[in-house]
Design an enzyme around this catalytic site. Structure first.
Site, PDB file in Angstrom:
ATOM      1  CG  ASP A   1      35.758  36.815  39.569  1.00  0.00           C
ATOM      2  OD1 ASP A   1      35.451  35.636  39.308  1.00  0.00           O
ATOM      3  OD2 ASP A   1      36.418  37.536  38.788  1.00  0.00           O
TER       4      ASP A   1
ATOM      5  CE  LYS B   1      37.933  34.345  36.893  1.00  0.00           C
ATOM      6  NZ  LYS B   1      38.254  35.592  37.608  1.00  0.00           N
TER       7      LYS B   1
ATOM      8  CG  ASP C   1      40.007  22.792  46.445  1.00  0.00           C
ATOM      9  OD1 ASP C   1      40.249  21.573  46.600  1.00  0.00           O
ATOM     10  OD2 ASP C   1      40.753  23.683  46.890  1.00  0.00           O
TER      11      ASP C   1
ATOM     12  N   PRO D   1      33.465  39.650  30.782  1.00  0.00           N
ATOM     13  CG  PRO D   1      35.023  38.302  31.880  1.00  0.00           C
ATOM     14  CD  PRO D   1      33.736  38.247  31.106  1.00  0.00           C
ATOM     15  N   GLY D   2      36.498  41.492  29.924  1.00  0.00           N
ATOM     16  CA  GLY D   2      37.387  41.693  28.778  1.00  0.00           C
ATOM     17  C   GLY D   2      37.045  42.952  28.006  1.00  0.00           C
TER      18      GLY D   2
END
Ligand code: 3DU
Length: 227
Positions: A68, A70, A73, A178-179
Site C-alpha cells: 500500500d 499509494k 510521483d 478500508p475504514g
C-alpha cells in the site's frame, strides 16, 4: 497470485514489529484473502534489520499481498517504484490517479507485465479527503476503467459512494474498502453496498487474539453476502 473472493477480508498489517506482523499473517491466513502492507510496516522491518516483510508474509501465509504505497510521483519515478514493488514480491500495489494519465500509465504497464495487480485510490477515508478528492471521483473511476485497473480503493463507511463507484467502474473492477472497524465502518456494510473486499487493520491486529477477531469479521462478511 491473483486476488480471489473467498472470505472477502483483507488484513492491514500495520504493527511496528516485523515478527508480530509475520505471526499475525501466519495465524490469520485462513480467515482472509490478502494482507496489505503499508509504508511504516515495511520500513520498520528494514530498520529492525529483518529485511523484506512482503516475502516473509507471503511465505508465512501463502496469501496475496498488497503493498500500500499509494504511488503518486512523476512518470519515470512511478515506473521505478512499481518495479521495486514487483521485485519485493508484491501481488498488488496501490497508487493515486490524480497526478494524471501519463504518471499513472507506467504503474499499469509495469504492473500488468508482471501480473501485479494495481489498485487506484479513488478517495481516502479520512474526512479531509472529502474536500479534495470527492470532486475527482468520476474522473478517477473513468481512469480505472480505461486503463483496466484491477481495482479501486473507496471508503467503506460510504455506501452511497460505493454504489456510485460500482456503476462507474463496472463489475470486473474490484472495489476494496478500508475504514472498517476502528475508523467507524461496520464490518459487512461495504460488502452489502457492493464492495468486493473490506480492509481491516486495528480491529484485528490490536485485538487480544487476532485470529478470533479475523474469524468474527470474516463471519460478518459471510452474513453480508447472504450466507
Ligand atoms: O483503520 P484501520 O486500522 O482498520 O486500518 C486501515 C488501513 O487502510 C491502514 O493501513 C490505512 O493506511 C489504510 N487506508 C485507509 O485507512 C484509508 C484509505 O482510504 C486507504 C488506505
Amino acid at each position: 497470485m491473483p486476488l480471489v473472493h473467498q472470505t472477502r477480508l483483507i488484513i492491514a498489517l500495520d504493527l511496528e514489529s516485523f515478527d508480530k506482523n509475520v505471526k499475525i499473517a501466519k495465524d490469520c491466513a485462513q480467515y482472509c484473502d490478502s494482507f496489505k502492507i503499508s509504508w511504516p510496516a515495511l520500513v520498520y522491518g528494514f530498520l529492525e534489520g529483518k529485511g523484506n516483510l512482503v516475502r516473509e508474509v507471503k511465505k508465512a501465509s501463502g496469501k496475496h499481498v498488497i503493498v500500500d504505497w499509494k504511488v503518486a510521483d512523476v512518470p519515470h519515478t512511478n515506473e521505478k517504484i512499481t518495479e521495486m514493488a514487483v521485485r519485493m514480491g508484491a501481488d498488488g500495489l496501490t497508487f493515486h490517479g490524480f497526478m494524471g494519465q501519463d504518471a499513472a500509465q507506467p504503474v499499469f504497464d509495469v504492473g500488468s507485465s508482471h501480473q501485479t495487480d494495481v489498485y487506484l485510490v479513488v478517495q481516502l477515508s479520512n474526512p479531509g479527503a472529502e474536500k479534495w478528492m470527492s470532486p475527482l471521483v468520476t474522473q478517477m473511476c473513468e481512469m480505472a476503467k480505461k486503463t483496466a485497473a484491477n481495482g479501486v480503493v473507496v471508503p467503506g463507511a460510504r455506501p452511497d459512494l460505493i454504489k456510485k463507484v460500482r456503476e462507474l467502474v463496472g463489475k470486473e473492477c474490484h472495489i476494496l474498502c478500508p475504514g472498517m472497524g476502528a475508523q467507524g465502518g461496520k464490518p459487512g456494510d461495504a460488502i452489502r453496498a457492493g464492495a468486493d473486499f473490506e480492509i481491516v487493520g486495528r480491529s484485528v491486529i490490536e485485538a487480544e487474539y487476532p485470529p478470533k477477531a479475523a474469524y468474527d469479521i470474516a463471519m460478518e462478511l459471510r452474513k453480508a453476502q447472504g450466507y
